[in-house]
Scaffold this motif. Sequence first.
Motif, short mmCIF file in Angstrom:
data_model
loop_
_atom_site.label_atom_id
_atom_site.label_comp_id
_atom_site.label_asym_id
_atom_site.label_seq_id
_atom_site.Cartn_x
_atom_site.Cartn_y
_atom_site.Cartn_z
N SER A 52 0.85 -1.19 0.00
CA SER A 52 0.00 0.00 0.00
C SER A 52 0.88 1.24 0.00
N THR A 53 0.50 2.24 -0.77
CA THR A 53 1.14 3.55 -0.67
C THR A 53 0.17 4.49 0.02
N THR A 55 -3.12 4.14 1.31
CA THR A 55 -3.94 3.79 2.48
C THR A 55 -3.09 3.77 3.75
N1 CP Z 1 -6.30 3.09 -3.30
C1 CP Z 1 -5.50 2.31 -2.53
O1 CP Z 1 -5.94 1.51 -1.71
O2 CP Z 1 -4.16 2.54 -2.72
P1 CP Z 1 -2.96 1.79 -1.97
O3 CP Z 1 -2.98 0.36 -2.42
O4 CP Z 1 -1.70 2.53 -2.39
O5 CP Z 1 -3.20 1.90 -0.50
#
Ligand code: CP
Length: 305
Positions: A52-53, A55
């Motif tokens: 994840s970035t 979230t």
């Molecule tokens: N939209 C979303 O969940 O992005 P991440 O996977 O970067 O958290």
Amino acid sequence: HRHLLGIDQLSPVEISGLLDLADGFVDINRQVEKKLSTLRGRTQINLFFEASTRTQSSFELAGKRLGADVMNMSVGSSSVKKGETLLDTAVTLHAMHPDLIVVRHHAAGAVELLARKVGCSVVNAGDGAHEHPTQALLDALTIRRHKGALQGLIVAICGDVLHSRVARSNILLLNAMGARVRVVAPSTLLPAAIDRIGVEVHRDIRSGIRDADVVMMLRLQRERMSGAFVPSVREYFHYFGLDAAKLTLARPDALVMHPGPMNRGVEIDSDVADGPQSVIREQVEMGVAVRMAVLEALASNLPNA
Ligand code: CP
């Protein structure tokens, strides 16, 4: 509520309440001084079993801006690598007396299972193809701030609906709030029972986005596909990718959205992702505010609150 596991547990009044609360945090986040004290003395653990970035970083900032002590568990270097089960990890963390655990896991239902085993509040940060409730809330906040209300809007959710927890949570939320939801995808990327959940199904993007108020593109989740079911990128972009020509079919003031991470040139062209109708960066900003709202709403139900 003690936990936030899915949009399916929230009433329209509760959804509106969370969006109102988040609206106030948007203003606070734009100030120089952002620190509040609702969660002072509380401990929040972010437990991410999947990459994840947005979230993870926004849950970390949200907790810190509310005054919590926030710990990010790096699962890649934890004993999960040595074969520890999800429930043993949960029980271990629980023994350290956190007040909140934010969890992302690749299996649908894993977050609810964990919530039953720990004594603190649990927030679902995405579980398999099941739900990603804070993403749907931040999308709703972004739309509401531009369009005033969700009621009656035509929202086209386009792409890999089959693998998308973002699509599922958005469909639940938008239906609850009276929007008209269309899903746009090839048959191979639609769940079997899609026509039973109150959406209009389109297999052609041109009819799907015609006169839409919002065009929400989804990432093609190639890592969850295998063999003959992996579409060719060129063909996918040709038929289902959003470019400037296709976007002219939507309303002239249509918003272009994407939860990220984006595959430029696969589901969305850079001209559109970075164009005047795109609110993709604003979605990220709303993400911090919405997560602050969720954490604050749960705070009143934390043990000893
Ligand atoms: N939209 C979303 O969940 O992005 P991440 O996977 O970067 O958290």
